[in-house]
Each structure stands twice: as structure tokens, then as C-alpha cells.
Design an enzyme around this catalytic site. Structure first.
Site, short mmCIF file in Angstrom:
data_model
loop_
_atom_site.label_atom_id
_atom_site.label_comp_id
_atom_site.label_asym_id
_atom_site.label_seq_id
_atom_site.Cartn_x
_atom_site.Cartn_y
_atom_site.Cartn_z
N ARG A 53 0.74 -1.02 0.04
CA ARG A 53 0.03 0.07 -0.11
C ARG A 53 0.97 1.16 0.11
O ARG A 53 0.35 2.07 -0.68
CB ARG A 53 -1.07 0.02 1.08
N ARG A 101 9.31 26.92 -0.96
CA ARG A 101 7.90 26.60 -1.15
C ARG A 101 7.44 27.12 -2.43
O ARG A 101 7.46 28.13 -2.89
CB ARG A 101 7.12 27.27 -0.21
N HIS A 103 4.30 25.49 -5.65
CA HIS A 103 3.30 24.16 -5.89
C HIS A 103 3.83 23.17 -6.63
O HIS A 103 3.70 21.72 -6.27
CB HIS A 103 1.92 24.49 -6.26
N LYS A 149 -2.93 6.79 0.87
CA LYS A 149 -2.91 6.90 2.36
C LYS A 149 -1.79 8.54 2.54
O LYS A 149 -0.83 8.44 2.85
CB LYS A 149 -2.21 5.79 3.05
N LEU A 207 -10.27 4.41 2.36
CA LEU A 207 -8.65 3.62 2.31
C LEU A 207 -8.85 2.17 2.18
O LEU A 207 -9.69 1.62 3.01
CB LEU A 207 -8.14 3.85 3.85
N1 PLP Z 1 -9.59 3.94 7.07
C1 PLP Z 1 -8.70 5.09 7.35
C2 PLP Z 1 -9.33 6.42 6.83
C3 PLP Z 1 -7.62 4.85 8.06
O1 PLP Z 1 -6.80 5.88 8.54
C4 PLP Z 1 -7.22 3.61 8.47
C5 PLP Z 1 -6.11 3.30 9.13
O2 PLP Z 1 -5.52 4.04 9.68
C6 PLP Z 1 -7.96 2.70 7.95
C7 PLP Z 1 -9.15 2.79 7.33
C8 PLP Z 1 -7.67 1.11 8.38
O3 PLP Z 1 -6.46 0.72 7.53
P1 PLP Z 1 -5.44 -0.37 8.35
O4 PLP Z 1 -6.53 -1.72 8.54
O5 PLP Z 1 -4.73 -0.72 6.98
O6 PLP Z 1 -5.11 -0.17 9.44
#
Ligand code: PLP
Length: 292
Positions: A53, A101, A103, A149, A207
């Protein structure tokens, strides 16, 4: 308890000196991605899933991976070892580096900024899981790539804070159509009358949780049904059981949403059983041990 040391841009430094430059793009633009990896009795939990990931997040925002998975594991292990951690978490952040800085991306030679911090403690205690937790609904105000993430977590922070101010454990994020996406730092599941486990399908609204994936496997292995489909807040309020999942919370029963009880207001048997199977899986981890 504070960590003893952290890894910052190529060096293991005492925690109090673990600093990055004020023009790190992670700091100025949230131009960075991260991972949180669990450690259970010295063993990293689902390492391949977390590294995959992280590399996917890096690719998605066009940062060239600074290390291979093997090198990353070597450094992460060293941080764990030097901090003498057994059960805890590892935070790994990669930013687009330091540049004046502006963008647009900086010069392609700009090295990414890398920080790794390990700390003891993984998730809520067993008595929290036995009691169950409450959720507070919040509008999902996040951007349209929640599958990355990213460290741009302001909407998550505000939602979680609103929940905590109302005495709730987590914020249940609901989109403008009344559909549940996930929680501020966890995925969310419901169990329907027929006993099927329902969770939102992967896509840009959530996520792709590593724990979500592992739980789906454990549920199916047990001969139970996983259905990946969107569900509404109304459905969640009427569900037999509700739970959240994440690296730190495993599978954690939800007993109320906005003060309304879920089921009979007590943790349900399906999630209790799933959590027990997840913990057994953690207890049977073996192979390469990182921590004490
Ligand atoms: N969704 C969000 C927004 C998160 O920040 C997290 C983990 O921090 C998860 C889901 C769960 O992900 P994981 O099971 O990989 O920790």
C-alpha cells in the site's frame, strides 16, 4: 511512553532531536504519504500488505520509492530493535522532500523525506473491546482520493475531534447521499439479519484497509459471507451488529451510533468471534521477529 529514537532522513536520532526541515513539503503541503504498521509480540503484522500500500500511495502521487521493501524492512526493524519494542506501532512517512515553497514538484533530484517512529502499545485494551465503542456521525468532507494514504488528514482530524468531544470513540463518515464511507481512521462493517458481513467496496471513497482485507479472508475461511457493497446510515442503524477495523483496533464492536443502540446495545457474538480469531492469528505469527 516516548520512543527513544527515530529514523529521520538516513539517521537514527534521539527522539527529542528527531526533526525535519521547515520547508519539507510534507509539512507545507501535506505532500506526503504514510503507513502505520502493527507489531505484535515482536512480529510485524501483515508487512507485505502495508509495504504494497505504501508503494501504491507513492506511485499515485508520483514520488519515486526511495527504498526497496527489503531496505525499508531493514530500517524499520532497526528502529524497532533500538527502541526495544515488543507490541506497538511503526509510523512510516515519505514526503516529496525539502525545497523552497512552490506548488509544482521540485527538481527530480530532490530526495524524498523519510521518517520512521516506533512506539509501544497497539490499540484499545481488551476491556474496551469487551464493552464496545460508540460512533458519532459526521459529514465526509475529505478529498476524492481517500484510497491514497495521504498525510492530508485535516478532515479526519476534525471529524474525530467532534466525535471525542461528544464522548464517542470514532466518527462515522457519511457522504452527501446518506451512504457510509468509513470512519476517520478505520473501516466500518455491518452484519445484516442473515448474518452476512457487509463493507463498502474498494474505490476512491475509502482507504483499502489491510485489516479489512485480512478480516474478509478470516470471515470467508469460516464459511461466512462477505458482501462488498455500499450501505446507508439507515441500514447501519438497523444492523444486527456493527464494527470498525484497523491495524490498531483489529475488529472492534460498535454498540451505539449517535446515542442509538446497535442491536441490543451490547457487543454482538459475530464480531466477538471474528475478533477472537483475528487475535489468535496475531498470536500465531512467526518467522522474522523484529522486536523483543
Ligand atoms: N480508513 C482510514 C481512513 C484509516 O486511516 C485507516 C487506518 O489508519 C483505516 C481505514 C484502516 O486501515 P488498516 O486496516 O490498514 O490499518
Amino acid at each position: 511512553m516516548l520512543p527513544r529514537l527515530a529514523y529521520v532522513n538516513g539517521r537514527y536520532v534521539p527522539y527529542r532531536n528527531a526533526m525535519v526541515h521547515c520547508e519539507d513539503r510534507g509539512y507545507q503541503f501535506a505532500d506526503a504519504v504514510y503507513e502505520v504498521l502493527g507489531l505484535y509480540r515482536g512480529y510485524p503484522v501483515d508487512l507485505e500488505g502495508h509495504w504494497a500500500r505504501l508503494f501504491r500511495s507513492l506511485r499515485a502521487i508520483g514520488i519515486e520509492a526511495p527504498f526497496s521493501a527489503a531496505t525499508l524492512s531493514f530500517i524499520a526493524r532497526e528502529v524497532v530493535r533500538r527502541n526495544r519494542i515488543s507490541t506497538g506501532t511503526l509510523y512510516i512517512q515519505v514526503s516529496r522532500g525539502v525545497a523552497p515553497r512552490n506548488h509544482p514538484f521540485p527538481d527530480p533530484d530532490t530526495p524524498p523525506g523519510i521518517v520512521i517512529v516506533a512506539r509501544p502499545g497497539l490499540g484499545p485494551t481488551a476491556d474496551v473491546a469487551a464493552r464496545g465503542v460508540s460512533l458519532l456521525t459526521q459529514p465526509d468532507l475529505r478529498w476524492k482520493r481517500c484510497d491514497i494514504k495521504s498525510t492530508g488528514l485535516l478532515a479526519n482530524v476534525l471529524a474525530k475531534q467532534a466525535a471525542r468531544e461528544q464522548g464517542a470513540y470514532e466518527a462515522l463518515l457519511v457522504d452527501s447521499e446518506g451512504m457510509v464511507t468509513e470512519c476517520s481512521s478505520s473501516n466500518v462493517w455491518i452484519v445484516d439479519e442473515a448474518g452476512a458481513f457487509i463493507t463498502r467496496p474498494l474505490g476512491d471513497a475509502i482507504l483499502p484497509g489491510v485489516t479489512r482485507q485480512v478480516l474478509a479472508g478470516l470471515i470467508r475461511e469460516n464459511g461466512q459471507t462477505v458482501v462488498e457493497r455500499p450501505f446507508s446510515l439507515t441500514e447501519a442503524l438497523a444492523a444486527r451488529e456493527v464494527f470498525v477495523s484497523s491495524t490498531g483496533s483489529f475488529a472492534l464492536p460498535v454498540v451505539s451510533i449517535d446515542g442509538r443502540p446497535v442491536g441490543d446495545g451490547k457487543p454482538g457474538p459475530m464480531v466477538a468471534d471474528l475478533r477472537a480469531r483475528y487475535v489468535r492469528r496475531l498470536e500465531s505469527l512467526d518467522g522474522d521477529r523484529w522486536g523483543v
